[in-house]
Design an enzyme around this catalytic site. Structure first.
Site, PDB file in Angstrom:
ATOM      1  N   HIS A  66      -3.779  19.288  34.303  1.00  0.00           N
ATOM      2  CA  HIS A  66      -4.341  20.310  35.190  1.00  0.00           C
ATOM      3  C   HIS A  66      -5.855  20.286  35.137  1.00  0.00           C
ATOM      4  O   HIS A  66      -6.534  20.505  36.135  1.00  0.00           O
ATOM      5  CB  HIS A  66      -3.830  21.690  34.797  1.00  0.00           C
ATOM      6  CG  HIS A  66      -2.349  21.820  34.975  1.00  0.00           C
ATOM      7  ND1 HIS A  66      -1.574  22.643  34.216  1.00  0.00           N
ATOM      8  CD2 HIS A  66      -1.522  21.208  35.840  1.00  0.00           C
ATOM      9  CE1 HIS A  66      -0.323  22.535  34.604  1.00  0.00           C
ATOM     10  NE2 HIS A  66      -0.264  21.663  35.576  1.00  0.00           N
ATOM     11  N   ARG A 119      -8.978  35.593  57.952  1.00  0.00           N
ATOM     12  CA  ARG A 119      -7.658  35.919  57.381  1.00  0.00           C
ATOM     13  C   ARG A 119      -7.773  37.313  56.773  1.00  0.00           C
ATOM     14  O   ARG A 119      -8.033  37.463  55.578  1.00  0.00           O
ATOM     15  CB  ARG A 119      -7.276  34.897  56.302  1.00  0.00           C
ATOM     16  CG  ARG A 119      -6.875  33.528  56.851  1.00  0.00           C
ATOM     17  CD  ARG A 119      -6.405  32.630  55.709  1.00  0.00           C
ATOM     18  NE  ARG A 119      -5.667  31.483  56.181  1.00  0.00           N
ATOM     19  CZ  ARG A 119      -6.160  30.238  56.222  1.00  0.00           C
ATOM     20  NH1 ARG A 119      -7.397  29.999  55.839  1.00  0.00           N
ATOM     21  NH2 ARG A 119      -5.409  29.233  56.639  1.00  0.00           N
ATOM     22  N   ARG A 127      -7.846  37.822  62.689  1.00  0.00           N
ATOM     23  CA  ARG A 127      -6.390  37.810  62.779  1.00  0.00           C
ATOM     24  C   ARG A 127      -5.870  39.097  62.150  1.00  0.00           C
ATOM     25  O   ARG A 127      -6.306  39.463  61.058  1.00  0.00           O
ATOM     26  CB  ARG A 127      -5.837  36.601  62.042  1.00  0.00           C
ATOM     27  CG  ARG A 127      -4.324  36.517  62.116  1.00  0.00           C
ATOM     28  CD  ARG A 127      -3.825  35.231  61.547  1.00  0.00           C
ATOM     29  NE  ARG A 127      -3.958  35.196  60.097  1.00  0.00           N
ATOM     30  CZ  ARG A 127      -3.661  34.125  59.379  1.00  0.00           C
ATOM     31  NH1 ARG A 127      -3.249  33.013  59.958  1.00  0.00           N
ATOM     32  NH2 ARG A 127      -3.789  34.147  58.078  1.00  0.00           N
ATOM     33  N   GLU A 151       2.099  29.063  65.931  1.00  0.00           N
ATOM     34  CA  GLU A 151       2.599  28.532  64.660  1.00  0.00           C
ATOM     35  C   GLU A 151       4.123  28.560  64.592  1.00  0.00           C
ATOM     36  O   GLU A 151       4.706  28.119  63.610  1.00  0.00           O
ATOM     37  CB  GLU A 151       1.962  29.263  63.462  1.00  0.00           C
ATOM     38  CG  GLU A 151       1.882  30.755  63.594  1.00  0.00           C
ATOM     39  CD  GLU A 151       1.002  31.422  62.546  1.00  0.00           C
ATOM     40  OE1 GLU A 151       0.537  30.760  61.616  1.00  0.00           O
ATOM     41  OE2 GLU A 151       0.794  32.640  62.666  1.00  0.00           O
ATOM     42  N   ASN A 158      -0.586  24.702  59.732  1.00  0.00           N
ATOM     43  CA  ASN A 158       0.103  24.832  58.433  1.00  0.00           C
ATOM     44  C   ASN A 158       1.509  25.391  58.642  1.00  0.00           C
ATOM     45  O   ASN A 158       2.495  24.849  58.143  1.00  0.00           O
ATOM     46  CB  ASN A 158      -0.661  25.775  57.492  1.00  0.00           C
ATOM     47  CG  ASN A 158      -2.119  25.427  57.385  1.00  0.00           C
ATOM     48  OD1 ASN A 158      -2.504  24.310  57.654  1.00  0.00           O
ATOM     49  ND2 ASN A 158      -2.939  26.393  57.011  1.00  0.00           N
ATOM     50  N   ASP A 159       1.573  26.488  59.391  1.00  0.00           N
ATOM     51  CA  ASP A 159       2.888  27.084  59.630  1.00  0.00           C
ATOM     52  C   ASP A 159       3.647  26.334  60.713  1.00  0.00           C
ATOM     53  O   ASP A 159       4.866  26.205  60.640  1.00  0.00           O
ATOM     54  CB  ASP A 159       2.740  28.556  60.015  1.00  0.00           C
ATOM     55  CG  ASP A 159       2.647  29.427  58.788  1.00  0.00           C
ATOM     56  OD1 ASP A 159       3.457  29.228  57.873  1.00  0.00           O
ATOM     57  OD2 ASP A 159       1.757  30.288  58.724  1.00  0.00           O
ATOM     58  N   ARG A 217       6.219  25.470  53.410  1.00  0.00           N
ATOM     59  CA  ARG A 217       4.881  24.908  53.168  1.00  0.00           C
ATOM     60  C   ARG A 217       4.472  24.907  51.702  1.00  0.00           C
ATOM     61  O   ARG A 217       3.584  24.162  51.302  1.00  0.00           O
ATOM     62  CB  ARG A 217       3.838  25.637  54.020  1.00  0.00           C
ATOM     63  CG  ARG A 217       3.724  27.104  53.721  1.00  0.00           C
ATOM     64  CD  ARG A 217       2.897  27.823  54.761  1.00  0.00           C
ATOM     65  NE  ARG A 217       1.466  27.752  54.488  1.00  0.00           N
ATOM     66  CZ  ARG A 217       0.545  28.396  55.195  1.00  0.00           C
ATOM     67  NH1 ARG A 217       0.908  29.128  56.245  1.00  0.00           N
ATOM     68  NH2 ARG A 217      -0.718  28.307  54.890  1.00  0.00           N
ATOM     69  N   CYS A 243      -6.828  25.934  63.828  1.00  0.00           N
ATOM     70  CA  CYS A 243      -7.384  26.525  62.606  1.00  0.00           C
ATOM     71  C   CYS A 243      -6.556  26.183  61.368  1.00  0.00           C
ATOM     72  O   CYS A 243      -6.822  26.699  60.295  1.00  0.00           O
ATOM     73  CB  CYS A 243      -7.518  28.036  62.756  1.00  0.00           C
ATOM     74  SG  CYS A 243      -5.944  28.884  62.922  1.00  0.00           S
TER      75      CYS A 243
HETATM   76  C1  PEP Z   1      -1.718  28.197  59.757  1.00  0.00           C
HETATM   77  O1  PEP Z   1      -0.558  28.604  59.621  1.00  0.00           O
HETATM   78  O2  PEP Z   1      -2.009  27.031  60.063  1.00  0.00           O
HETATM   79  C2  PEP Z   1      -2.857  29.111  59.532  1.00  0.00           C
HETATM   80  C3  PEP Z   1      -4.081  28.759  59.801  1.00  0.00           C
HETATM   81  O3  PEP Z   1      -2.578  30.327  58.983  1.00  0.00           O
HETATM   82  P1  PEP Z   1      -2.251  30.571  57.421  1.00  0.00           P
HETATM   83  O4  PEP Z   1      -2.515  29.290  56.701  1.00  0.00           O
HETATM   84  O5  PEP Z   1      -3.126  31.689  56.997  1.00  0.00           O
HETATM   85  O6  PEP Z   1      -0.803  30.943  57.477  1.00  0.00           O
HETATM   86 MG    MG Z   2      -0.079  30.713  59.491  1.00  0.00          MG
END
Ligand code: PEP
Ligand code: MG
Length: 608
Positions: A273, A377, A409, A504, A527-528, A538, A570
């Site tokens: 780590h 965020r 958001r 997302e 990401n989502d 994720r 984003c």
């Molecule tokens: C995403 O989901 O890509 C995003 C930017 O929002 P978060 O990572 O805060 O869920």
């Molecule tokens: Mg998200």
């Protein structure tokens, strides 16, 4: 007599082999023990002449299971068969995902003076005086009992994980929490805990998990800290190269705020780590093959060639400085141009915005050259207590004053993000549960207060409000009319507020035509989106989504083709230099990313 629960059942067993190059170490062991704890049956691991409880991570580690070792997994009691099948599967996944850390290739550089060689933990070059790491323990009086300190430590580890960016090093926290809970079980005093840690360390010493001793020390340090102990790390004020046997992961944070130039460890590992954190902090670091005896004097730490040069000659120094200058020049060039626009070779201006989570990161974004905030965020703005509206207004206003273009958001809690003041009932699949805008159904008051604060703080500025996790046009309509009602009721003018949504959830792709008539803008949260597209959690410790999958790019292309409203991106993908040309090709013209990456992404765009 055997406990009743096992009397009527027969044991189930399987034979498993450790295939990971790192053995069965802390992270997989913690995950394995967590899975095992779900079952009420007894679960044991038998290896050579030892049989241990597989629900206790320290017990698993005490076996020192190394690569190629074969052990027996035994489940006994209710659901034993089911437990065995699941744990077999978990173990296979854990072993598969334990890919070896890619060794950084060494460059060859000739030095006149004697050198000590080692492996590269984190590349770079440093010239400076050696300083040997020392730690001084100071004890203050504290009323905190041992058990309270363990509770506070586990809560601290939970918070660290909740607030982390969920990158590679973030998974250290749940693993350490699991280890702490199993070590502190049935222990009442610090003395007993220390003796248990000593026993554990002794057991690990000669085995494959020697580097995990750092994790044990780290836990002891954390518990003691909550009992009033303090550790003073004395570091020079002038730049230095640190030598140590090993460092605790928590000490890397202290180093990040010091004048350290480089680090040479002699008793760690490339996959520890500590090594992960050194890489994340970008500190040139080596893992030496033999300990460094010299405690003082100037050295060159060349973490491109994997050597430390002792008593370097003037020619050696010249060579090192030359390399340093080249690195520095590149870095300075990028940094100097951070406030300049990112314009492609074709003359297209690309907007480079920042993802921020609080006041500090918003200020950092400004300093790093962000042109606006593409994603605030807001769930991270108030982490500890439910804020009153006045405090929320103050925080939003400070951020709105920093940039002309800000997208806030609304609260995106749920999934892997928890807030202590929001009570979301335990869910089987939190990522498919109460998340994002679904809070409107369960906690409307919270959203109401947040929207009131945003509208008040906007003071007629053109602020963008974005709803997360929208999956249907009806959801967006409901959220927007909820917001408009608040403005009406509170009599706040919102003519300049624009309402948009995150893309997302894949269902949105099939209703873009209708969404186009409802929203002012979109922001793609890759990401989502990737999580729901590929049905892979994720945060999953073993399953990984390919962030560069052509399928994901196909989806982005489709959104760009169908959307008639501005679209930005984003998710993490926006900060990945390797995919910038491809992203721009889809038509994306606004990228929002973490502040630290802005200079580099602008530089990349200028070369597309
Ligand atoms: C995403 O989901 O890509 C995003 C930017 O929002 P978060 O990572 O805060 O869920
Ligand atoms: Mg998200």
């Amino acid at each position: 007599m055997k406990p009743l629960k096992t009397l009527f059942y027969k044991p189930h067993t399987s034979t498993l082999t450790v295939t990971s190059n790192h053995g069965f170490h802390l992270r997989p062991a913690a995950k394995f023990a967590t899975e095992a704890k779900q079952f009420s049956c007894d679960i044991h691991i038998e290896f050579s002449d030892k049989k241990v409880n597989a629900k206790a991570v320290n017990a698993i580690l005490s076996l020192n299971l190394d690569t190629h070792d074969t052990f027996t997994l035994i489940t006994h009691g209710k659901d034993a068969k089911k437990a065995l099948a699941l744990l077999n599967q978990t173990f296979a996944l854990l072993m598969n995902s334990e890919s070896t850390h890619k060794q950084v290739e060494k460059q060859h550089t000739f030095y006149q003076s004697p050198t000590l060689s080692g492996e590269i933990i984190s590349d770079g070059i440093a010239v400076g005086n050696l300083h040997h790491f020392t730690l001084q323990e100071i004890q203050y009086t504290s009323p905190t009992s041992f058990n309270e300190a363990v509770k506070e430590s586990t809560e601290e580890l939970e918070k660290l994980y909740a607030n982390s960016q969920k990158d590679a090093d973030a998974h250290i926290y749940p693993a350490q929490k699991e280890l702490l809970l199993s070590l502190a079980e049935e222990i009442e005093t610090l003395e007993a805990f220390i003796s248990r840690i000593d026993t554990e360390k002794e057991a690990l010493k000669n085995g494959r998990h020697a580097t995990k001793i750092a994790d044990l020390d780290d836990l002891l340090y954390r518990v003691k800290k909550h009992m009033g102990y303090s550790y003073e790390v004395s570091l020079p004020k002038t730049p230095f190269i640190l030598t140590a046997d090993d460092l605790l992961p928590s000490q890397i944070k202290i180093l990040e705020h010091s004048t350290v130039l480089g680090v040479a460890l002699s008793n760690s590992s490339l996959t520890s780590h500590t090594a992960i954190l050194l890489r994340a902090a970008g500190i040139p670091s080596l893992l030496l093959d033999t300990p460094l005896n010299e405690k003082e004097g100037k050295v060159i730490l060349d973490a491109y060639s994997g050597v430390i040069v002792l008593n370097p000659s003037p020619e050696d120094l010249l060579q090192a400085f030359k390399r340093q200058n080249e690195d520095e020049k590149l870095h300075v060039e990028i940094h100097q141009k951070r406030f300049e626009p990112a314009v492609t070779t074709q003359g297209e201006k690309i907007n480079i915005f920042a993802n921020v989570s609080d006041l500090d990161s918003a200020r950092e974004a400004k300093e790093e050259g962000a042109e606006g905030i593409g994603l605030l965020r807001s769930e991270f703005l108030f982490k500890e207590h439910k804020p009153i509206i006045r405090d929320q207004v103050k925080a939003y206003r400070t951020i709105f004053e920093l940039f002309d273009d800000v997208t806030v958001r609304t609260l995106d809690v749920g999934g892997d993000k928890a807030l202590p003041y929001i009570d979301i009932p335990k869910e089987e699949n939190p990522f498919l549960g109460i998340r994002g805008i679904r809070l409107l159904k369960t906690d409307p008051k919270l959203l109401e207060e947040q929207l009131e604060a945003i509208f008040t703080a906007a003071d007629n500025r053109p602020i963008k409000v974005m709803f997360p996790m929208i999956s249907t046009p009806e959801e967006f309509k409901e959220a927007k009319s909820f917001a408009l009602n608040i403005a009406l009721e509170k009599d706040i003018p919102i003519d300049n507020i624009r309402f948009g949504m995150m893309i997302e959830v894949p269902s949105v792709l099939f209703a873009l035509q209708e969404f186009n008539t409802l929203v002012d803008f979109y922001s793609i949260g890759t990401n989502d989106l990737a999580q729901y597209l590929f049905a892979v959690e994720r945060t999953h410790p073993t399953l990984k989504i390919d962030p560069h999958s052509p399928i994901l790019f196909e989806v982005i292309k489709r959104i760009m083709q169908k959307s008639t409203k501005p679209v930005s991106i984003c998710g993490e993908l926006a900060g990945d230099t390797r995919v910038i040309p491809e992203l721009l090709e889809t038509g994306i013209r606004t990228l929002s990313l973490s502040a630290k990456r802005i200079g580099q992404i602008k530089d990349k765009v200028r070369n597309v």
